[in-house]
Design a protein around this motif. Sequence first.
Motif, PDB file in Angstrom:
ATOM      1  N   GLY A 170       0.801  -1.222   0.000  1.00  0.00           N
ATOM      2  CA  GLY A 170       0.000   0.000   0.000  1.00  0.00           C
ATOM      3  C   GLY A 170       0.828   1.263   0.000  1.00  0.00           C
ATOM      4  N   TYR A 171       2.158   1.116   0.056  1.00  0.00           N
ATOM      5  CA  TYR A 171       3.047   2.275   0.095  1.00  0.00           C
ATOM      6  C   TYR A 171       3.952   2.300  -1.124  1.00  0.00           C
ATOM      7  CZ  TYR A 171       1.688   3.051   4.950  1.00  0.00           C
ATOM      8  OH  TYR A 171       0.971   3.302   6.094  1.00  0.00           O
TER       9      TYR A 171
ATOM     10  N   LYS B 162       0.044   5.043  -1.391  1.00  0.00           N
ATOM     11  CA  LYS B 162      -0.212   5.100  -2.831  1.00  0.00           C
ATOM     12  C   LYS B 162      -1.457   5.900  -3.179  1.00  0.00           C
ATOM     13  CE  LYS B 162       2.267   0.948  -4.235  1.00  0.00           C
ATOM     14  NZ  LYS B 162       2.196  -0.422  -4.799  1.00  0.00           N
ATOM     15  N   LYS B 163      -2.256   6.216  -2.192  1.00  0.00           N
ATOM     16  CA  LYS B 163      -3.432   7.031  -2.501  1.00  0.00           C
ATOM     17  C   LYS B 163      -3.024   8.414  -2.981  1.00  0.00           C
ATOM     18  CE  LYS B 163      -4.198   8.960   2.150  1.00  0.00           C
ATOM     19  NZ  LYS B 163      -5.143   9.042   3.287  1.00  0.00           N
ATOM     20  N   TYR B 164      -1.823   8.865  -2.588  1.00  0.00           N
ATOM     21  CA  TYR B 164      -1.359  10.181  -3.029  1.00  0.00           C
ATOM     22  C   TYR B 164      -0.940  10.177  -4.502  1.00  0.00           C
ATOM     23  CZ  TYR B 164      -1.316  11.370   1.927  1.00  0.00           C
ATOM     24  OH  TYR B 164      -1.680  11.593   3.234  1.00  0.00           O
ATOM     25  N   ASN B 165      -0.858   9.004  -5.113  1.00  0.00           N
ATOM     26  CA  ASN B 165      -0.529   8.934  -6.530  1.00  0.00           C
ATOM     27  C   ASN B 165      -1.737   9.221  -7.423  1.00  0.00           C
ATOM     28  OD1 ASN B 165       2.063   8.218  -5.800  1.00  0.00           O
ATOM     29  ND2 ASN B 165       1.768   6.042  -6.149  1.00  0.00           N
ATOM     30  N   LEU B 166      -2.908   9.295  -6.808  1.00  0.00           N
ATOM     31  CA  LEU B 166      -4.116   9.596  -7.590  1.00  0.00           C
ATOM     32  C   LEU B 166      -4.038  11.010  -8.148  1.00  0.00           C
ATOM     33  CD1 LEU B 166      -6.874   8.176  -5.194  1.00  0.00           C
ATOM     34  CD2 LEU B 166      -6.166   7.198  -7.395  1.00  0.00           C
TER      35      LEU B 166
ATOM     36  N   ASP C 128      -5.107  14.763  -8.783  1.00  0.00           N
ATOM     37  CA  ASP C 128      -5.689  15.655  -7.772  1.00  0.00           C
ATOM     38  C   ASP C 128      -7.216  15.673  -7.819  1.00  0.00           C
ATOM     39  OD1 ASP C 128      -3.181  16.260  -6.905  1.00  0.00           O
ATOM     40  OD2 ASP C 128      -3.034  18.180  -7.967  1.00  0.00           O
ATOM     41  N   SER C 129      -7.769  15.661  -9.025  1.00  0.00           N
ATOM     42  CA  SER C 129      -9.231  15.739  -9.139  1.00  0.00           C
ATOM     43  C   SER C 129      -9.898  14.506  -8.533  1.00  0.00           C
ATOM     44  CB  SER C 129      -9.629  15.886 -10.606  1.00  0.00           C
ATOM     45  OG  SER C 129      -9.134  14.793 -11.375  1.00  0.00           O
ATOM     46  N   ILE C 130      -9.327  13.321  -8.795  1.00  0.00           N
ATOM     47  CA  ILE C 130      -9.891  12.077  -8.252  1.00  0.00           C
ATOM     48  C   ILE C 130      -9.681  12.021  -6.744  1.00  0.00           C
ATOM     49  CG2 ILE C 130      -9.732   9.560  -8.287  1.00  0.00           C
ATOM     50  CD1 ILE C 130      -8.992   9.718 -11.210  1.00  0.00           C
ATOM     51  N   TYR C 131      -8.481  12.425  -6.286  1.00  0.00           N
ATOM     52  CA  TYR C 131      -8.197  12.411  -4.847  1.00  0.00           C
ATOM     53  C   TYR C 131      -9.169  13.315  -4.100  1.00  0.00           C
ATOM     54  CZ  TYR C 131      -5.629  12.708  -0.453  1.00  0.00           C
ATOM     55  OH  TYR C 131      -5.283  12.659   0.872  1.00  0.00           O
ATOM     56  N   GLU C 132      -9.359  14.535  -4.592  1.00  0.00           N
ATOM     57  CA  GLU C 132     -10.237  15.486  -3.911  1.00  0.00           C
ATOM     58  C   GLU C 132     -11.683  15.012  -3.932  1.00  0.00           C
ATOM     59  OE1 GLU C 132      -9.533  19.218  -5.767  1.00  0.00           O
ATOM     60  OE2 GLU C 132      -7.431  19.305  -5.123  1.00  0.00           O
TER      61      GLU C 132
ATOM     62  N   PRO D 202      -7.662  18.497  -0.147  1.00  0.00           N
ATOM     63  CA  PRO D 202      -6.575  18.665  -1.122  1.00  0.00           C
ATOM     64  C   PRO D 202      -5.565  17.524  -1.017  1.00  0.00           C
ATOM     65  CG  PRO D 202      -6.970  20.697   0.117  1.00  0.00           C
ATOM     66  CD  PRO D 202      -7.749  19.615   0.802  1.00  0.00           C
ATOM     67  N   ASN D 203      -4.939  17.222  -2.144  1.00  0.00           N
ATOM     68  CA  ASN D 203      -3.935  16.152  -2.186  1.00  0.00           C
ATOM     69  C   ASN D 203      -2.590  16.697  -1.720  1.00  0.00           C
ATOM     70  OD1 ASN D 203      -2.290  14.009  -2.707  1.00  0.00           O
ATOM     71  ND2 ASN D 203      -2.852  13.782  -4.847  1.00  0.00           N
ATOM     72  N   LYS D 204      -2.294  16.501  -0.440  1.00  0.00           N
ATOM     73  CA  LYS D 204      -1.018  16.942   0.131  1.00  0.00           C
ATOM     74  C   LYS D 204      -0.226  15.704   0.544  1.00  0.00           C
ATOM     75  CE  LYS D 204      -2.846  21.337   1.860  1.00  0.00           C
ATOM     76  NZ  LYS D 204      -3.056  22.201   3.071  1.00  0.00           N
ATOM     77  N   LYS D 205       0.719  15.324  -0.283  1.00  0.00           N
ATOM     78  CA  LYS D 205       1.466  14.078  -0.057  1.00  0.00           C
ATOM     79  C   LYS D 205       2.220  14.114   1.266  1.00  0.00           C
ATOM     80  CE  LYS D 205       5.398  12.671  -2.067  1.00  0.00           C
ATOM     81  NZ  LYS D 205       6.336  12.271  -3.127  1.00  0.00           N
ATOM     82  N   GLN D 206       2.093  13.036   2.029  1.00  0.00           N
ATOM     83  CA  GLN D 206       2.792  12.876   3.313  1.00  0.00           C
ATOM     84  C   GLN D 206       3.814  11.762   3.170  1.00  0.00           C
ATOM     85  OE1 GLN D 206       2.462  14.399   6.562  1.00  0.00           O
ATOM     86  NE2 GLN D 206       4.305  13.181   6.864  1.00  0.00           N
ATOM     87  N   SER D 207       5.093  12.099   3.228  1.00  0.00           N
ATOM     88  CA  SER D 207       6.159  11.103   3.109  1.00  0.00           C
ATOM     89  C   SER D 207       6.764  10.800   4.473  1.00  0.00           C
ATOM     90  CB  SER D 207       7.269  11.600   2.170  1.00  0.00           C
ATOM     91  OG  SER D 207       6.840  11.605   0.833  1.00  0.00           O
ATOM     92  N   TYR D 208       7.238   9.562   4.612  1.00  0.00           N
ATOM     93  CA  TYR D 208       7.938   9.121   5.809  1.00  0.00           C
ATOM     94  C   TYR D 208       9.356   8.706   5.405  1.00  0.00           C
ATOM     95  CZ  TYR D 208       3.102   8.742   7.389  1.00  0.00           C
ATOM     96  OH  TYR D 208       1.784   9.003   7.681  1.00  0.00           O
ATOM     97  N   PHE D 209      10.338   9.155   6.162  1.00  0.00           N
ATOM     98  CA  PHE D 209      11.732   8.868   5.844  1.00  0.00           C
ATOM     99  C   PHE D 209      12.359   8.054   6.970  1.00  0.00           C
ATOM    100  CE2 PHE D 209      10.617  12.632   3.469  1.00  0.00           C
ATOM    101  CZ  PHE D 209      11.251  12.469   2.246  1.00  0.00           C
TER     102      PHE D 209
END
Length: 206
Positions: A49-50, A122-126, A128-132, A138-145
């Motif tokens: 899922g990531y 992977k939902k952030y790969n959608l 923007d229109s589909i995500y919203e 809004p599609n604001k990608k959240q990354s983890y390092f």
Amino acid sequence: MRRWMAGGFIGTYLLMLVFGLFSHALGYKPNSHVGMYFLVWDMYCGWCGYELRHHIIAQGDSGQYYEVTPPPWGEFVPFGSAERHHYDSSAAFTGTLAAHILDHTDHEPITEVSLIEEAWSKKYNLPDSIYESRYEAPNKKQSYFRTRLLLSSDGTIRERYFDWTGWLSHQAVIDNPRLQKDMAGRPFLTLQGVQRVNHSTTRKVP
């Protein structure tokens, strides 16, 4: 004649299904031949899922950090938009890759190389229109390092850590009081893979 052919086809098909089920259930040579892919049930095999990306960072004697990848001569992109080194999910070739690039670039002496793993849902790969439309936000990608590997300049692994999904699984286990109780006092064995390579202008990281 047609009836015999139809019966033979149906019988062969059912036998293949039974053999595939048997191979999958008992682990009998599920990977012995490329044709087994069509017989063994492995729907969504390896799906995560990531989305994961690898960043290889080198630290010089002065404390300056350098971005090792992509190499200055260009990166090979086998599929989609991700460079080849991102497909090494097990980080088996990170040392070889880093040592090769460092051997063929100009830089100060390198003291340590780090593999930093970036993960995001992977939902952030959608689009923007589909995500919203789906999440009403809004599609604001959240990354983890996370630090995945620490290596020497010649590619020798010094320290290895969980990957993102392994770390999530570990947290799920240690956050369960019942599993903690079951594990208490039980011996366990950990194995750490050691990889050594004889080989791997880098860009400074601001």
